[in-house]
Structures are given as structure tokens and as C-alpha cells.
Design a protein around this motif. Structure first.
Motif, mmCIF file in Angstrom:
data_model
loop_
_atom_site.group_PDB
_atom_site.id
_atom_site.type_symbol
_atom_site.label_atom_id
_atom_site.label_comp_id
_atom_site.label_asym_id
_atom_site.label_seq_id
_atom_site.Cartn_x
_atom_site.Cartn_y
_atom_site.Cartn_z
ATOM 1 N N SER A 270 2.922 5.440 -14.003
ATOM 2 C CA SER A 270 1.613 5.581 -14.631
ATOM 3 C C SER A 270 0.564 5.708 -13.540
ATOM 4 O O SER A 270 0.766 5.240 -12.419
ATOM 5 C CB SER A 270 1.320 4.377 -15.515
ATOM 6 N N PRO A 271 -0.576 6.369 -13.838
ATOM 7 C CA PRO A 271 -1.562 6.635 -12.782
ATOM 8 C C PRO A 271 -1.842 5.396 -11.937
ATOM 9 O O PRO A 271 -2.048 4.306 -12.447
ATOM 10 C CB PRO A 271 -2.799 7.050 -13.575
ATOM 11 N N LEU A 272 -1.773 5.587 -10.635
ATOM 12 C CA LEU A 272 -2.026 4.480 -9.723
ATOM 13 C C LEU A 272 -2.889 4.957 -8.577
ATOM 14 O O LEU A 272 -2.923 6.144 -8.266
ATOM 15 C CB LEU A 272 -0.719 3.863 -9.216
ATOM 16 N N ARG A 273 -3.589 4.037 -7.981
ATOM 17 C CA ARG A 273 -4.439 4.335 -6.827
ATOM 18 C C ARG A 273 -4.170 3.283 -5.774
ATOM 19 O O ARG A 273 -4.097 2.088 -6.076
ATOM 20 C CB ARG A 273 -5.921 4.325 -7.237
ATOM 21 N N LEU A 274 -3.986 3.704 -4.539
ATOM 22 C CA LEU A 274 -3.687 2.783 -3.450
ATOM 23 C C LEU A 274 -4.988 2.208 -2.870
ATOM 24 O O LEU A 274 -6.052 2.811 -2.997
ATOM 25 C CB LEU A 274 -2.888 3.483 -2.356
ATOM 26 N N ALA A 275 -4.866 1.078 -2.197
ATOM 27 C CA ALA A 275 -6.043 0.399 -1.664
ATOM 28 C C ALA A 275 -6.829 1.280 -0.707
ATOM 29 O O ALA A 275 -8.059 1.269 -0.702
ATOM 30 C CB ALA A 275 -5.638 -0.901 -0.981
ATOM 31 N N ARG A 276 -6.147 2.088 0.097
ATOM 32 C CA ARG A 276 -6.883 2.891 1.087
ATOM 33 C C ARG A 276 -7.380 4.220 0.530
ATOM 34 O O ARG A 276 -7.949 5.031 1.251
ATOM 35 C CB ARG A 276 -6.048 3.111 2.341
ATOM 36 N N GLN A 277 -7.152 4.438 -0.748
ATOM 37 C CA GLN A 277 -7.739 5.624 -1.368
ATOM 38 C C GLN A 277 -9.149 5.341 -1.820
ATOM 39 O O GLN A 277 -9.855 6.212 -2.302
ATOM 40 C CB GLN A 277 -6.886 6.086 -2.555
#
Length: 277
Positions: A270-277
Motif C-alpha cells: 500500500s502507498p508508503l513514503r520513506l522518512a527521507r522522502q
């Protein structure tokens, strides 16, 4: 002398640009995907993968009907089957044109974005708009096991599929690395990212896989084509039954790009975003 590829001869990327103050769909600069796919042996009418290019725009703003600013984060999904991608700086300039433009509602903004981006890409583009505190934007970690802790010596920083080797055991596993880096094909600016590989097939040699991924460190190409390059090399060398390659690149200019390519039937988390994004 202009040594750009023909597809980028008139693109705003790498040029000094005036930032627009009003909405202008004409700022979007599409690029034919076939130009970069041809060297990989990918035919547009017989794609060896399914996938999307997922973008986040963290600098989206417009004025409501009374002139009050609204700020938001947008998520865009551009299908890998679209005949065209959209050059990132032109996308940024286009979004900046919303800053001083009035729209009656968020729904109207979404409809305008969907229309313009779909026209540029040549296929329907999905658009979602979130408030800046929406929990859906909370950073998460990539699934799977990291291969980054291997203590290996590396001296080759060009991608070589020769590093990709497999054993005889059939496995189903998810691996990831945060050591992905490539460079913009026009400006040479670094593009930092993470990559996740999920597959079922002969077990990949992890040392060779890490050497291969680090090989993109001096490679110049668009994010989307790097992922397609990785996918086609893995399919050719490892011949897995199923494969998913997903990259999540660090944002630049308020935009991040996270392409994924997979064998039919495979889907990313499922849509995810990393901390450094």
C-alpha cells in the motif's frame, strides 16, 4: 553546442526558468517513453511489465474563491503503459502556476490536475490531494530485508548485469537497499533513492545484487528508466516466476518520484513514503 537528446532539446530541465504566477497547462513537457526503452529491448506494444510512476508534490498551493491560500500534498499515479512521461522540472513549473490562481474547491483542483496530466501523458493519471497533516503521509519503512550491511569492496560504478547471479534453490523473498543513486541525464545532479525487490525464483546472490545496484551510482538516466533497467536485467539474468521492483527517490524541488514495475499480477505494498522522502 547542444548535446541533449532530441527529446529534451526544448525541455526546461537544466535551463534558467521564470517561475509562473498563473496556471498554465502548456508548461507540462511530455517525453516519449519509447526513446529510452528501445535500448533495453522494450517494445511499447508488448511491455514486459505492469507498473506506475507514483509522484508526491509537497509544494502544492492555490487560492480559494476568496483569495485565501490553501496548501496541500498531492499524490499522482502515472501508468507505466502511458506513451509519455512528464519531465520533472516542467511539472514543478506547472504546479507553481497554481500558487496565485483561484479555484472554487479542492475537487476542482483535482479535476484540473487529472485533465492536464492525462493529456500530457496520453493515459489517465490518478490524482489524490491530502492535507499536510493527513496520517496517510506518515513515513514508513520498506518491507523486507536490507542487503546494505555486507562488507564488500566495490570499484565499479556502472550498472553491469554480469553481477547478477543465482543459485539452484527456489525462494520467495523481499530485499531492499538504500544505496541506490543515479544522476539526472541532463544536469548531472544526484538522485538519491531506495529500492525494493520482491521475487519468487532462483535465489539471488546478495553480494552480486548489491554490486549491481551500486553500479547505478554514476549512471545518468531518469528514475523511471532506471527501474525498468533493473527490472529487465533481473528478468533476463535470474528468470524469476514473479518479480516486483520498486524505487523510492528522495524529493527534489518539492517532488519525489517512486516508479514500480512488476510481472502481471504483482502489486506493491500500500502507498508508503520513506522518512527521507
Amino acid at each position: 553546442m547542444n548535446d541533449r537528446p532530441d527529446s529534451l532539446a526544448d525541455a526546461p530541465l537544466g535551463r534558467e526558468s521564470a517561475y509562473p504566477e498563473q496556471y498554465d497547462a502548456g508548461l507540462l513537457y511530455p517525453i516519449e517513453r519509447a526513446i529510452n526503452r528501445a535500448p533495453l529491448g522494450i517494445e511499447e506494444d508488448a511491455l514486459p511489465f505492469v507498473g506506475e510512476d507514483e509522484w508526491h508534490a509537497f509544494e502544492l498551493s492555490w487560492l480559494n474563491a476568496r483569495g485565501k491560500p490553501i496548501v496541500a500534498v498531492a499524490r499522482f499515479r502515472l501508468p507505466a503503459s502511458s506513451p509519455r512521461l512528464i519531465e520533472s522540472k516542467s511539472w514543478k513549473l506547472y504546479l507553481n502556476g497554481f500558487n496565485q490562481s483561484r479555484f472554487a474547491s479542492t475537487e476542482r483542483v483535482v479535476r484540473v490536475l487529472e485533465h492536464d496530466l492525462s493529456e500530457a501523458a496520453g493515459a489517465p493519471v490518478g490524482v489524490e490531494v491530502f492535507g499536510v497533516d493527513d496520517p496517510v503521509l506518515t513515513p514508513r519503512a520498506l518491507p523486507g530485508e536490507s542487503i546494505d550491511e555486507q562488507d564488500i569492496e566495490i570499484a565499479d560504478y556502472t550498472p553491469s548485469a554480469e553481477h547478477l547471479t543465482v543459485g539452484e534453490v527456489i525462494v520467495e523473498e523481499t530485499l531492499h537497499s538504500h544505496l541506490l543513486k543515479s544522476n539526472c541525464p541532463v544536469t548531472g545532479q544526484p538522485d538519491w533513492g531506495s529500492v525494493m525487490i520482491r521475487y519468487r525464483g532462483p535465489k539471488l546472490d546478495r553480494e552480486g545484487l548489491l554490486r549491481y545496484l551500486v553500479g547505478y551510482r554514476q549512471h545518468q538516466d531518469f528514475h523511471e528508466h532506471c527501474v525498468e533497467h533493473i527490472f529487465t536485467d533481473l528478468m533476463a539474468r535470474a528468470r524469476p516466476e514473479r518479480l516486483l521492483v520498486l524505487a523510492r527517490y528522495v524529493r527534489r524541488g518539492g517532488l519525489d518520484i517512486s516508479p514500480w514495475r512488476a510481472t502481471p499480477g504483482e502489486w506493491p505494498p500500500s502507498p508508503l513514503r520513506l522518512a527521507r522522502q
